[in-house]
Design a protein around this motif. Structure first.
Motif, PDB file in Angstrom:
ATOM      1  N   VAL A 181      23.927  50.135  35.243  1.00  0.00           N
ATOM      2  CA  VAL A 181      24.918  50.133  34.160  1.00  0.00           C
ATOM      3  C   VAL A 181      25.657  48.797  34.129  1.00  0.00           C
ATOM      4  CG1 VAL A 181      27.051  51.192  33.303  1.00  0.00           C
ATOM      5  CG2 VAL A 181      25.211  52.641  34.181  1.00  0.00           C
ATOM      6  N   ARG A 182      26.059  48.319  35.291  1.00  0.00           N
ATOM      7  CA  ARG A 182      26.744  47.027  35.383  1.00  0.00           C
ATOM      8  C   ARG A 182      25.794  45.891  34.994  1.00  0.00           C
ATOM      9  NH1 ARG A 182      31.308  44.738  37.454  1.00  0.00           N
ATOM     10  NH2 ARG A 182      31.146  42.808  38.643  1.00  0.00           N
ATOM     11  N   PHE A 183      24.540  46.000  35.380  1.00  0.00           N
ATOM     12  CA  PHE A 183      23.521  45.007  35.013  1.00  0.00           C
ATOM     13  C   PHE A 183      23.491  44.828  33.497  1.00  0.00           C
ATOM     14  CE2 PHE A 183      19.423  43.508  33.735  1.00  0.00           C
ATOM     15  CZ  PHE A 183      18.897  42.763  34.767  1.00  0.00           C
ATOM     16  N   VAL A 184      23.403  45.940  32.761  1.00  0.00           N
ATOM     17  CA  VAL A 184      23.307  45.882  31.295  1.00  0.00           C
ATOM     18  C   VAL A 184      24.590  45.328  30.681  1.00  0.00           C
ATOM     19  CG1 VAL A 184      23.094  47.272  29.196  1.00  0.00           C
ATOM     20  CG2 VAL A 184      21.602  47.727  31.145  1.00  0.00           C
ATOM     21  N   SER A 185      25.732  45.693  31.238  1.00  0.00           N
ATOM     22  CA  SER A 185      27.014  45.195  30.719  1.00  0.00           C
ATOM     23  C   SER A 185      27.104  43.682  30.857  1.00  0.00           C
ATOM     24  CB  SER A 185      28.180  45.862  31.467  1.00  0.00           C
ATOM     25  OG  SER A 185      28.185  47.256  31.251  1.00  0.00           O
ATOM     26  N   ILE A 186      26.650  43.165  31.992  1.00  0.00           N
ATOM     27  CA  ILE A 186      26.648  41.715  32.228  1.00  0.00           C
ATOM     28  C   ILE A 186      25.700  41.029  31.253  1.00  0.00           C
ATOM     29  CG2 ILE A 186      26.004  39.910  33.890  1.00  0.00           C
ATOM     30  CD1 ILE A 186      26.888  41.980  36.095  1.00  0.00           C
ATOM     31  N   GLU A 187      24.521  41.612  31.066  1.00  0.00           N
ATOM     32  CA  GLU A 187      23.537  41.047  30.137  1.00  0.00           C
ATOM     33  C   GLU A 187      24.108  40.941  28.727  1.00  0.00           C
ATOM     34  OE1 GLU A 187      19.686  42.499  27.589  1.00  0.00           O
ATOM     35  OE2 GLU A 187      20.330  43.708  29.287  1.00  0.00           O
ATOM     36  N   ARG A 188      24.679  42.017  28.223  1.00  0.00           N
ATOM     37  CA  ARG A 188      25.180  42.042  26.843  1.00  0.00           C
ATOM     38  C   ARG A 188      26.349  41.081  26.639  1.00  0.00           C
ATOM     39  NH1 ARG A 188      24.989  48.658  25.987  1.00  0.00           N
ATOM     40  NH2 ARG A 188      22.722  48.789  25.663  1.00  0.00           N
ATOM     41  N   PHE A 189      27.264  41.060  27.587  1.00  0.00           N
ATOM     42  CA  PHE A 189      28.419  40.176  27.461  1.00  0.00           C
ATOM     43  C   PHE A 189      27.988  38.709  27.466  1.00  0.00           C
ATOM     44  CE2 PHE A 189      32.009  37.723  29.132  1.00  0.00           C
ATOM     45  CZ  PHE A 189      33.012  38.107  28.251  1.00  0.00           C
ATOM     46  N   THR A 190      27.037  38.381  28.334  1.00  0.00           N
ATOM     47  CA  THR A 190      26.552  36.998  28.418  1.00  0.00           C
ATOM     48  C   THR A 190      25.863  36.569  27.122  1.00  0.00           C
ATOM     49  OG1 THR A 190      26.210  37.305  30.796  1.00  0.00           O
ATOM     50  CG2 THR A 190      25.182  35.385  29.782  1.00  0.00           C
ATOM     51  N   LYS A 191      25.100  37.461  26.530  1.00  0.00           N
ATOM     52  CA  LYS A 191      24.417  37.136  25.270  1.00  0.00           C
ATOM     53  C   LYS A 191      25.415  36.863  24.143  1.00  0.00           C
ATOM     54  CE  LYS A 191      19.942  39.345  26.095  1.00  0.00           C
ATOM     55  NZ  LYS A 191      19.027  40.455  25.781  1.00  0.00           N
ATOM     56  N   LYS A 192      26.497  37.651  24.090  1.00  0.00           N
ATOM     57  CA  LYS A 192      27.527  37.405  23.081  1.00  0.00           C
ATOM     58  C   LYS A 192      28.142  36.017  23.266  1.00  0.00           C
ATOM     59  CE  LYS A 192      28.810  42.294  22.556  1.00  0.00           C
ATOM     60  NZ  LYS A 192      29.865  43.320  22.819  1.00  0.00           N
ATOM     61  N   CYS A 193      28.411  35.680  24.516  1.00  0.00           N
ATOM     62  CA  CYS A 193      28.980  34.360  24.823  1.00  0.00           C
ATOM     63  C   CYS A 193      28.029  33.244  24.401  1.00  0.00           C
ATOM     64  CB  CYS A 193      29.285  34.256  26.308  1.00  0.00           C
ATOM     65  SG  CYS A 193      30.613  35.335  26.878  1.00  0.00           S
ATOM     66  N   CYS A 194      26.733  33.423  24.676  1.00  0.00           N
ATOM     67  CA  CYS A 194      25.736  32.412  24.321  1.00  0.00           C
ATOM     68  C   CYS A 194      25.668  32.203  22.812  1.00  0.00           C
ATOM     69  CB  CYS A 194      24.357  32.814  24.849  1.00  0.00           C
ATOM     70  SG  CYS A 194      24.127  32.528  26.612  1.00  0.00           S
ATOM     71  N   LEU A 195      25.710  33.268  22.056  1.00  0.00           N
ATOM     72  CA  LEU A 195      25.655  33.160  20.594  1.00  0.00           C
ATOM     73  C   LEU A 195      26.854  32.389  20.053  1.00  0.00           C
ATOM     74  CD1 LEU A 195      24.376  36.721  19.586  1.00  0.00           C
ATOM     75  CD2 LEU A 195      23.207  34.546  19.136  1.00  0.00           C
ATOM     76  N   ILE A 196      28.031  32.709  20.548  1.00  0.00           N
ATOM     77  CA  ILE A 196      29.244  32.017  20.089  1.00  0.00           C
ATOM     78  C   ILE A 196      29.187  30.541  20.439  1.00  0.00           C
ATOM     79  CG2 ILE A 196      31.745  31.842  20.415  1.00  0.00           C
ATOM     80  CD1 ILE A 196      31.729  34.908  20.915  1.00  0.00           C
ATOM     81  N   VAL A 197      28.855  30.246  21.680  1.00  0.00           N
ATOM     82  CA  VAL A 197      28.766  28.852  22.140  1.00  0.00           C
ATOM     83  C   VAL A 197      27.671  28.102  21.380  1.00  0.00           C
ATOM     84  CG1 VAL A 197      28.092  27.410  24.090  1.00  0.00           C
ATOM     85  CG2 VAL A 197      29.714  29.276  24.430  1.00  0.00           C
ATOM     86  N   GLY A 198      26.522  28.750  21.156  1.00  0.00           N
ATOM     87  CA  GLY A 198      25.412  28.119  20.460  1.00  0.00           C
ATOM     88  C   GLY A 198      25.750  27.732  19.042  1.00  0.00           C
ATOM     89  N   VAL A 199      26.392  28.633  18.310  1.00  0.00           N
ATOM     90  CA  VAL A 199      26.767  28.355  16.919  1.00  0.00           C
ATOM     91  C   VAL A 199      27.786  27.226  16.840  1.00  0.00           C
ATOM     92  CG1 VAL A 199      27.946  29.289  14.880  1.00  0.00           C
ATOM     93  CG2 VAL A 199      26.224  30.670  16.065  1.00  0.00           C
ATOM     94  N   LEU A 200      28.831  27.295  17.650  1.00  0.00           N
ATOM     95  CA  LEU A 200      29.900  26.289  17.595  1.00  0.00           C
ATOM     96  C   LEU A 200      29.402  24.898  17.998  1.00  0.00           C
ATOM     97  CD1 LEU A 200      32.937  28.306  19.080  1.00  0.00           C
ATOM     98  CD2 LEU A 200      32.445  27.765  16.683  1.00  0.00           C
ATOM     99  N   SER A 201      28.609  24.817  19.057  1.00  0.00           N
ATOM    100  CA  SER A 201      28.122  23.511  19.510  1.00  0.00           C
ATOM    101  C   SER A 201      27.135  22.905  18.514  1.00  0.00           C
ATOM    102  CB  SER A 201      27.476  23.630  20.891  1.00  0.00           C
ATOM    103  OG  SER A 201      26.409  24.559  20.878  1.00  0.00           O
TER     104      SER A 201
END
Length: 447
Positions: free
Chosen positions: A313-333
């Motif tokens: 459960v924690r594995f999936v939570s970490i995966e999803r949160f990291t992907k959201k961060c990557c999308l935000i950082v990717g678009v802005l940069s």
């Protein structure tokens, strides 16, 4: 609360957003430091105003990428194996892993040194060096060659250190090498008038200093790791697990080296200016991709630990949160780089032809910037579950089976304007495949 207990809390129970931030921020900083490190040689060589010097550094870039292929294989593989072993409370295997990564990295580095010294001339010919750039490229490669053991081990060690939860220490090691390189580059390039060769000397010295720092860390600071020779072994599937787990990242880097050689061979037919431009674009575009790669690599120990301990459960939570961060950082940069595309190229060199090609290439390469982080996270998830094959397939597709044929096809159909879009097109295909494969893999592991 002692340091070991604090690290256990970080891996096991700390709020996901806080744990990701604690692990990923130093990793992102380390990645950006790596970007600056890679930019430094091109930047200071570019200040000479000589496009041929810049082209020479660009032509030898595949060697550095190849070093990183093995560093990433040992580092990412070792980090994943060590993280799982920590989750399983297998302290001896943790020490075996750090010792294996150290001595394997140094051994491969020595092999590289010998190969480059013995076969330097034919290697440069394959890389696309011509009459104008040959001597300059040879001078750069000469000094990179003897630095191979330090370049590979310092990069691999940073991954392993991060697996222990010591992201700050991994960041410090990266910063030591980078700052040394930035300080020494202008000294050797301009003050001593050594040009591209001076840049290589600065790079090697920076990595030697970083290696000394990691040596101190393993001997004096580490809580769980050891590099004592008595812990070095290849048995108990250690060699196969480290290499198999890290091989997707290694193949990614190795094929990047090959595709860079192919691209340089194609571009040199259009002149030395496009070759110089693509070298600048590679370094500049690293900012976008390495931001997201830093996020993905930073959380890998969290993923591996929680998979090893069965906390899916924690594995999936970490995966999803990291992907959201990557999308935000990717678009802005990507938006930032699009707005500043010409000033970014001119930061390196003011030659009109190089700037013209550089702006066109940078726009083409940054098209996949918003989503490339999804690929990195999916591949790290696969590696963290000890299932390297799908991630390996993705690496082969992105930098080999898809990209290289596309480069030749686009060159035949659209010339130079077609070639520069090959990487972005390949990236989107790889991202789509990674999403599909990871959905299937998650079902297998009941995640």
């Amino acid at each position: 609360m002692n340091e070991t207990t604090s690290q256990d809390e970080l891996m096991n129970s700390m709020k996901v957003s806080k744990a990701v931030a604690q692990m990923a921020i130093p990793s992102v900083i380390s990645s950006l430091v790596t970007v600056v490190y890679n930019m430094a040689d091109t930047f200071f060589v570019g200040q000479t105003g000589d496009p041929l010097q810049v082209a020479a550094v660009s032509l030898t870039n595949p060697i550095f990428i190849l070093f990183m292929a093995f560093a990433n294989m040992f580092g990412m593989g070792g980090s994943a194996v060590a993280s799982i072993a920590m989750g399983e409370q297998n302290e001896k295997r943790v020490k075996n892993t750090s010792a294996f990564v150290t001595y394997a990295s140094l051994f491969v580095g020595v092999i590289f040194t010998l190969i480059l010294f013995l076969f330097m001339n034919p290697i440069l010919s394959v890389f696309g060096a011509n009459v104008q750039t040959y001597d300059l490229a040879r001078g750069y490669m000469l000094h990179i060659a003897y630095g191979a053991p330090f370049i590979i081990w310092s990069a691999a060690a940073s991954f392993v250190v991060r697996a222990e939860g010591a992201s700050k220490e991994a960041m410090i090691g990266s910063m030591i090498g980078t700052f040394a390189n930035i300080i020494l580059d202008p000294v050797f390039i301009s003050v001593f008038g050594m040009g591209a060769a001076g840049a290589a000397i600065a790079t090697t010295l920076g990595n030697i200093l970083a290696s000394l720092y990691y040596l101190w860390y393993f001997l004096k600071k580490s809580l769980r790791f050891s590099i004592h020779p008595k812990y070095f072994q290849c048995k108990n599937h250690l060699l196969t697990q480290v290499c198999a787990t890290g091989i997707p990242t290694a193949i990614f880097s190795a094929l990047m080296s090959i595709s860079t050689i192919v691209l340089n061979q194609i571009l040199v037919a259009y002149g030395n200016a496009p070759v110089a431009a693509i070298g600048i674009v590679f370094k500049a575009n690293m900012f976008i991709s390495f931001l997201q790669m830093g996020l993905a690599n930073g959380v890998q120990p969290l993923l591996g630990y929680n998979y090893g301990s069965g906390n899916h459960v924690r594995f999936v939570s970490i995966e999803r949160f990291t992907k959201k961060c990557c999308l935000i950082v990717g678009v802005l940069s990507t938006i930032l780089f699009f707005v500043l595309r010409e000033p970014i190229i001119r930061l390196f060199i003011s030659d009109a032809d190089v700037v013209h090609y550089g702006v066109l290439m940078l726009v083409a390469y940054m098209l996949s910037g918003p989503v490339i982080g999804l690929l990195f996270v999916n591949m790290n998830c696969m590696q963290s579950t000890g299932n390297a094959l799908p991630a390996t397939i993705l690496s082969i597709l992105r930098q080999g089976l898809l990209l290289i044929p596309l480069l030749y096809l686009l060159n035949a159909l659209f010339g130079l304007n077609g070639v520069i879009y090959g990487q972005a097109l390949t990236d989107y295909i790889a991202v789509i495949f990674s999403i599909a494969i990871w959905v299937v893999e998650k079902k297998k592991f009941a995640i």
